[in-house]
Design a protein around this motif. Structure first.
Motif, PDB file in Angstrom:
ATOM      1  N   TRP A 158     -51.381  -5.520  78.503  1.00  0.00           N
ATOM      2  CA  TRP A 158     -51.365  -4.572  77.384  1.00  0.00           C
ATOM      3  C   TRP A 158     -50.041  -4.671  76.609  1.00  0.00           C
ATOM      4  CZ3 TRP A 158     -55.355  -1.171  76.068  1.00  0.00           C
ATOM      5  CH2 TRP A 158     -55.063  -0.330  74.987  1.00  0.00           C
ATOM      6  N   ARG A 159     -48.944  -4.766  77.352  1.00  0.00           N
ATOM      7  CA  ARG A 159     -47.631  -4.817  76.698  1.00  0.00           C
ATOM      8  C   ARG A 159     -47.520  -6.068  75.831  1.00  0.00           C
ATOM      9  NH1 ARG A 159     -43.615  -3.351  80.711  1.00  0.00           N
ATOM     10  NH2 ARG A 159     -43.783  -5.450  81.555  1.00  0.00           N
ATOM     11  N   ARG A 160     -48.047  -7.176  76.328  1.00  0.00           N
ATOM     12  CA  ARG A 160     -47.940  -8.432  75.580  1.00  0.00           C
ATOM     13  C   ARG A 160     -48.846  -8.438  74.357  1.00  0.00           C
ATOM     14  NH1 ARG A 160     -47.653 -12.725  79.896  1.00  0.00           N
ATOM     15  NH2 ARG A 160     -45.560 -12.397  80.729  1.00  0.00           N
ATOM     16  N   ASN A 161     -50.080  -7.960  74.542  1.00  0.00           N
ATOM     17  CA  ASN A 161     -51.080  -8.154  73.498  1.00  0.00           C
ATOM     18  C   ASN A 161     -51.272  -6.958  72.577  1.00  0.00           C
ATOM     19  OD1 ASN A 161     -52.314 -10.896  74.220  1.00  0.00           O
ATOM     20  ND2 ASN A 161     -52.288  -9.788  76.174  1.00  0.00           N
ATOM     21  N   LEU A 162     -51.166  -5.771  73.099  1.00  0.00           N
ATOM     22  CA  LEU A 162     -51.480  -4.603  72.289  1.00  0.00           C
ATOM     23  C   LEU A 162     -50.304  -3.643  72.139  1.00  0.00           C
ATOM     24  CD1 LEU A 162     -54.966  -4.005  73.900  1.00  0.00           C
ATOM     25  CD2 LEU A 162     -54.597  -4.757  71.552  1.00  0.00           C
ATOM     26  N   GLY A 163     -49.350  -3.701  73.052  1.00  0.00           N
ATOM     27  CA  GLY A 163     -48.215  -2.784  72.979  1.00  0.00           C
ATOM     28  C   GLY A 163     -47.177  -3.266  71.968  1.00  0.00           C
ATOM     29  N   ASP A 164     -46.045  -2.568  71.939  1.00  0.00           N
ATOM     30  CA  ASP A 164     -45.010  -2.971  70.976  1.00  0.00           C
ATOM     31  C   ASP A 164     -43.994  -3.925  71.606  1.00  0.00           C
ATOM     32  OD1 ASP A 164     -43.724  -1.291  72.646  1.00  0.00           O
ATOM     33  OD2 ASP A 164     -43.231   0.232  71.153  1.00  0.00           O
ATOM     34  N   GLY A 165     -44.391  -4.553  72.708  1.00  0.00           N
ATOM     35  CA  GLY A 165     -43.520  -5.519  73.362  1.00  0.00           C
ATOM     36  C   GLY A 165     -42.598  -4.891  74.378  1.00  0.00           C
ATOM     37  N   ASP A 166     -42.327  -3.613  74.163  1.00  0.00           N
ATOM     38  CA  ASP A 166     -41.397  -2.922  75.054  1.00  0.00           C
ATOM     39  C   ASP A 166     -42.159  -2.037  76.027  1.00  0.00           C
ATOM     40  OD1 ASP A 166     -39.056  -2.079  76.098  1.00  0.00           O
ATOM     41  OD2 ASP A 166     -38.721  -0.525  74.579  1.00  0.00           O
ATOM     42  N   LEU A 167     -43.129  -1.329  75.461  1.00  0.00           N
ATOM     43  CA  LEU A 167     -43.898  -0.376  76.272  1.00  0.00           C
ATOM     44  C   LEU A 167     -45.334  -0.839  76.470  1.00  0.00           C
ATOM     45  CD1 LEU A 167     -42.796   3.055  74.806  1.00  0.00           C
ATOM     46  CD2 LEU A 167     -42.382   2.208  77.129  1.00  0.00           C
ATOM     47  N   GLY A 168     -45.871  -0.516  77.615  1.00  0.00           N
ATOM     48  CA  GLY A 168     -47.284  -0.797  77.873  1.00  0.00           C
ATOM     49  C   GLY A 168     -48.054   0.502  77.881  1.00  0.00           C
ATOM     50  N   ILE A 169     -48.607   0.830  79.040  1.00  0.00           N
ATOM     51  CA  ILE A 169     -49.376   2.057  79.177  1.00  0.00           C
ATOM     52  C   ILE A 169     -48.489   3.190  79.688  1.00  0.00           C
ATOM     53  CG2 ILE A 169     -51.269   3.126  80.485  1.00  0.00           C
ATOM     54  CD1 ILE A 169     -52.597   0.248  80.338  1.00  0.00           C
ATOM     55  N   VAL A 170     -47.699   2.851  80.704  1.00  0.00           N
ATOM     56  CA  VAL A 170     -46.841   3.862  81.312  1.00  0.00           C
ATOM     57  C   VAL A 170     -45.763   4.306  80.327  1.00  0.00           C
ATOM     58  CG1 VAL A 170     -45.299   4.349  83.241  1.00  0.00           C
ATOM     59  CG2 VAL A 170     -47.311   2.897  83.582  1.00  0.00           C
ATOM     60  N   TYR A 171     -45.520   5.594  80.244  1.00  0.00           N
ATOM     61  CA  TYR A 171     -44.500   6.199  79.378  1.00  0.00           C
ATOM     62  C   TYR A 171     -44.727   5.939  77.892  1.00  0.00           C
ATOM     63  CZ  TYR A 171     -42.263   6.790  83.877  1.00  0.00           C
ATOM     64  OH  TYR A 171     -42.024   7.111  85.157  1.00  0.00           O
ATOM     65  N   SER A 172     -45.969   5.641  77.522  1.00  0.00           N
ATOM     66  CA  SER A 172     -46.258   5.452  76.099  1.00  0.00           C
ATOM     67  C   SER A 172     -47.384   6.389  75.690  1.00  0.00           C
ATOM     68  CB  SER A 172     -46.673   4.007  75.822  1.00  0.00           C
ATOM     69  OG  SER A 172     -48.018   3.821  76.246  1.00  0.00           O
ATOM     70  N   ARG A 173     -47.698   6.374  74.402  1.00  0.00           N
ATOM     71  CA  ARG A 173     -48.790   7.225  73.928  1.00  0.00           C
ATOM     72  C   ARG A 173     -50.142   6.757  74.462  1.00  0.00           C
ATOM     73  NH1 ARG A 173     -47.104   8.822  67.750  1.00  0.00           N
ATOM     74  NH2 ARG A 173     -45.577  10.367  68.407  1.00  0.00           N
ATOM     75  N   VAL A 174     -50.238   5.456  74.732  1.00  0.00           N
ATOM     76  CA  VAL A 174     -51.475   4.942  75.343  1.00  0.00           C
ATOM     77  C   VAL A 174     -51.677   5.609  76.707  1.00  0.00           C
ATOM     78  CG1 VAL A 174     -52.686   2.885  76.131  1.00  0.00           C
ATOM     79  CG2 VAL A 174     -51.186   2.752  74.144  1.00  0.00           C
ATOM     80  N   GLY A 175     -50.576   5.836  77.382  1.00  0.00           N
ATOM     81  CA  GLY A 175     -50.626   6.495  78.685  1.00  0.00           C
ATOM     82  C   GLY A 175     -51.240   7.882  78.584  1.00  0.00           C
ATOM     83  N   ILE A 176     -50.962   8.568  77.467  1.00  0.00           N
ATOM     84  CA  ILE A 176     -51.557   9.900  77.267  1.00  0.00           C
ATOM     85  C   ILE A 176     -53.077   9.774  77.290  1.00  0.00           C
ATOM     86  CG2 ILE A 176     -51.829  11.825  75.656  1.00  0.00           C
ATOM     87  CD1 ILE A 176     -49.107  11.074  74.460  1.00  0.00           C
ATOM     88  N   ILE A 177     -53.569   8.776  76.534  1.00  0.00           N
ATOM     89  CA  ILE A 177     -55.024   8.597  76.433  1.00  0.00           C
ATOM     90  C   ILE A 177     -55.606   8.189  77.782  1.00  0.00           C
ATOM     91  CG2 ILE A 177     -56.828   7.196  75.354  1.00  0.00           C
ATOM     92  CD1 ILE A 177     -55.061   7.191  72.820  1.00  0.00           C
ATOM     93  N   VAL A 178     -54.912   7.294  78.489  1.00  0.00           N
ATOM     94  CA  VAL A 178     -55.415   6.867  79.798  1.00  0.00           C
ATOM     95  C   VAL A 178     -55.493   8.063  80.749  1.00  0.00           C
ATOM     96  CG1 VAL A 178     -54.902   5.472  81.838  1.00  0.00           C
ATOM     97  CG2 VAL A 178     -54.653   4.477  79.552  1.00  0.00           C
TER      98      VAL A 178
END
Lengths: 305, 360
Positions: A158-178
């Motif tokens: 996720w971090r490589r392909n869809l995130g902003d390179g720095d954040l993946g799911i954990v501690y990001s807004r995507v994490g809220i949705i998950v």
């Protein structure tokens, strides 16, 4: 008339005396009054708690200061904080509710209609997110995405392909949705299944005999007939997702850009800023009440807690 | 039109078991499946409709094996017990549903719907919602909807269970007429024997997941092949024989029912032996007061005492007991019973023509 059979005289039950029936009536009334008074007392307790929020919000926190609600509305810093939290909550929970419906409609249909292998086990598993304490669900999600090889792979991808390179799911807004999705989907499947269960499978059987394939029969007959129940389930899922707190706090963190409404309320409460917490509380109570009324209006069934 | 064949069909559903059903239904035949609740009638037609997958056995429509064909490509119409009219559509939309699914041109749909509602006399219902229709109206709409796509076989699951008795008689006649007019092969499920007598060319009787007898209404009525069929078709007097039948003069058999009671029966055309029961329908007995009868009780007549009289509309149902304790029932016209002044406790004679005694 001769030759006709005599009708059997029906045995009459002894008629109760007037006095004992009066007595019984009084006993019944007393019993009913006792039970319902507890019911009324509890409903009153709920209302009193909610009213306490409202009344606190409508008076000054300290002598000589503006009313709490005015303080929140008139202080740009506080107001923006609530507004940002509301928008984030609204958007993430909306996305979650759509994703949950996407999973719930097929899953609930399968649960409702098919003789599946391990059906009882699956039925129990999908209820787990409802019964696991929310904080522990959050910890489990964090462990999954941070410590397990499968979770780490997903996180990395996720971090490589869809995130902003720095954040993946954990501690990001995507994490809220998950975090919201993990729990809300379970509620959603229950609500959608209740809606589909109410549609008699014979409608589909007839549609099949009239020339519809399975997909078309579902699309043209079952789905329209379950529509109100589905809408009710969707709205309830949305609201549930909006109210999620503990798993979001753990998985997405309590940072400025991931602070949804409940998290903002908590952060302000622990910082001693009661005004914002109570304002958010009242806002969310209003939203929940509106949703509940709509849900009941649409005849929604299934778990709503 | 096409015939339908079911060969060695077996279905196991939990506790329920449909066992080795073999059946051949001719083109344009009106076939009734009769049986008590839980006999497996619905499961059988669900297999024919393709809604239920059999564990074993084949289903043929004409020469084509349709066992693995999905329901939408079988050409088999299905009208479930509760009619399952789509509640979110008008009557017109319901009837047109199958044609619209087939992308039939609108003008063809309009013509077809018009001819069907004409056939069923439901023109005035076209714009109504199904929810507010009566049982009989719903049934007509459901039939129109099923016939709209011109099925080769039409399956009716208890089509008359939800209508009152007066409507039922009229609808029976209507079903029969419409089947004749369209020539469609019909399989009609029922648990009501009278209803099947009124409509069926042939009847198949099911019991506990098995087809126990197939025949014309007359064959089922007068020659039940098992105790179950006899009792289910209300033959009522299923009497065990006390001794093997003895041939007597005039191609008759003497049946001893107890130490004192005996009956005369015609020798069955299919001369089997090993009979264990005599079956006499209650309407076959002629019942009259003993004193009024021929001076001497004729050979083969039974004497008994009336133990109970039950009202059955224009008929009275008599339960009697012979001196040796045998219980026999008979029906008599109310007017005749009244004229004879029959009452409980009277001594009566029961006489039956040897041709009406069936051996099992």
């Amino acid at each position: 008339m001769t030759g006709m059979p005599a009708t059997d005289t029906a045995v009459q039950p002894p008629s109760p005396s007037r006095r004992s029936s009066l007595h019984e009536k009084r006993g019944d009334l007393l019993f009913a009054a006792l039970l319902s008074s507890l019911l009324f007392a509890y409903a009153g307790f709920i209302l009193a708690v909610i009213l306490a929020d409202v009344s606190w919000l409508s008076r000054p926190a300290e002598v000589g200061k503006p009313r709490a609600i005015t303080a929140v509305l008139a202080t740009p810093d506080l107001f923006d904080q609530v507004k940002a939290a509301f928008l984030l909550s609204f958007a993430t929970s909306f996305i979650t509710s759509i994703l949950a419906m996407g999973v719930a409609i097929p899953s609930a249909y399968a649960l409702s209609r098919y003789r599946l292998p391990f059906k009882a086990a699956i039925d129990t598993i999908i209820d787990l997110p409802i019964v696991i304490p929310p904080l522990l669900a959050g910890i489990s999600l964090l462990i999954f995405f941070n410590q397990s090889s499968l979770g780490l792979a997903v996180e990395e991808w996720w971090r490589r392909n869809l995130g902003d390179g720095d954040l993946g799911i954990v501690y990001s807004r995507v994490g809220i949705i998950v975090a919201q999705f993990f729990i809300a989907s379970a509620f959603c499947i229950r609500a959608v299944k209740a809606a589909i269960d109410q549609v008699n499978p014979r409608f589909e059987a007839v549609a099949r005999s009239l020339g519809c394939g399975p997909v078309r029969a579902f699309w043209k007959v079952t789905l329209p007939l379950a529509r109100t129940g589905l809408v009710a389930g969707w709205i309830m899922t949305w609201t549930r997702a909006m109210g999620e707190f503990a798993p979001i706090m753990v998985l997405a963190g309590a940072r400025f850009d991931t602070a949804v409404l409940p998290v903002t309320a908590f952060l302000n409460l622990s910082g001693g800023d009661l005004e914002v917490s109570v304002a958010i509380t009242v806002l969310m109570i209003l939203l929940a009440t509106g949703t509940l009324l709509l849900f009941k209006r649409l005849g929604g069934k299934g778990y709503i807690w | 039109m096409v015939s339908l064949r079911v060969e060695g069909l077996c279905v196991r559903l939990g506790e329920f078991d449909l066992r080795d059903i073999t059946l051949a239904i001719a083109a344009s035949e009106y076939f009734c499946i009769l049986g008590p609740t839980g006999a497996g009638k619905s499961v059988l037609i669900e297999c024919i409709a393709g809604l239920q997958r059999p564990d074993r056995g084949r289903v043929f429509l004409g020469d084509a094996d349709i066992t693995d064909v999905p329901p939408e490509r079988r050409g088999v119409g299905y009208v479930p017990q509760d009619y399952a009219l789509f509640p979110n559509m008008t009557v017109r939309q319901n009837i047109a549903f199958g044609l619209r699914v087939r992308r039939t041109p609108p003008e063809v749909i309009a013509k077809r719907v018009a001819s069907l509602v004409g056939l069923f006399h439901i023109e005035h219902l076209l714009e109504r919602q199904p929810l507010h229709l009566s049982g009989g109206e719903k049934q007509r709409v459901a039939l129109s909807r099923a016939l709209a796509v011109e099925p080769k076989v039409l399956l009716l699951d208890e089509p008359l269970a939800a209508v009152d008795e007066q409507t039922r008689d009229r609808l029976c006649a209507e079903l029969h007429d419409i089947q004749r007019a369209t020539g469609v092969t019909v399989i009609h499920i029922s648990h009501n024997f009278d209803e099947t007598l009124a409509v069926a060319d042939r009847i198949g009787i099911m019991h506990a997941g098995q087809m126990v007898q197939v025949g014309t209404p007359d064959e089922i009525f007068s020659a039940p092949q098992s105790r179950f069929v006899a009792e289910f078709t209300r033959a009522e007097n299923v009497i065990p024989l006390a001794a093997p039948p003895q041939p007597v003069a005039g191609a008759r058999l003497r049946l001893s029912l107890s130490t004192q009671d005996s009956l005369l029966a015609a020798v069955p055309a299919r001369g089997a032996s090993g009979w264990s029961h005599a079956i006499v329908r209650p309407e076959a007995f002629r019942l009259y007061p003993q004193a009024d009868g021929p001076a001497e009780t004729p050979d083969g007549a039974l004497t008994a005492t009336v133990t109970r009289i039950t009202e059955r509309g224009h008929l009275l149902h008599f339960q009697t007991q012979t001196d040796s304790g045998l219980t026999l029932t008979a029906l008599k016209l109310r007017s005749e019973a009244r004229a004879a002044g029959l009452k409980v406790g009277d001594r009566v004679c029961l006489l039956v023509s040897p041709d009406d005694v069936h051996l099992l």
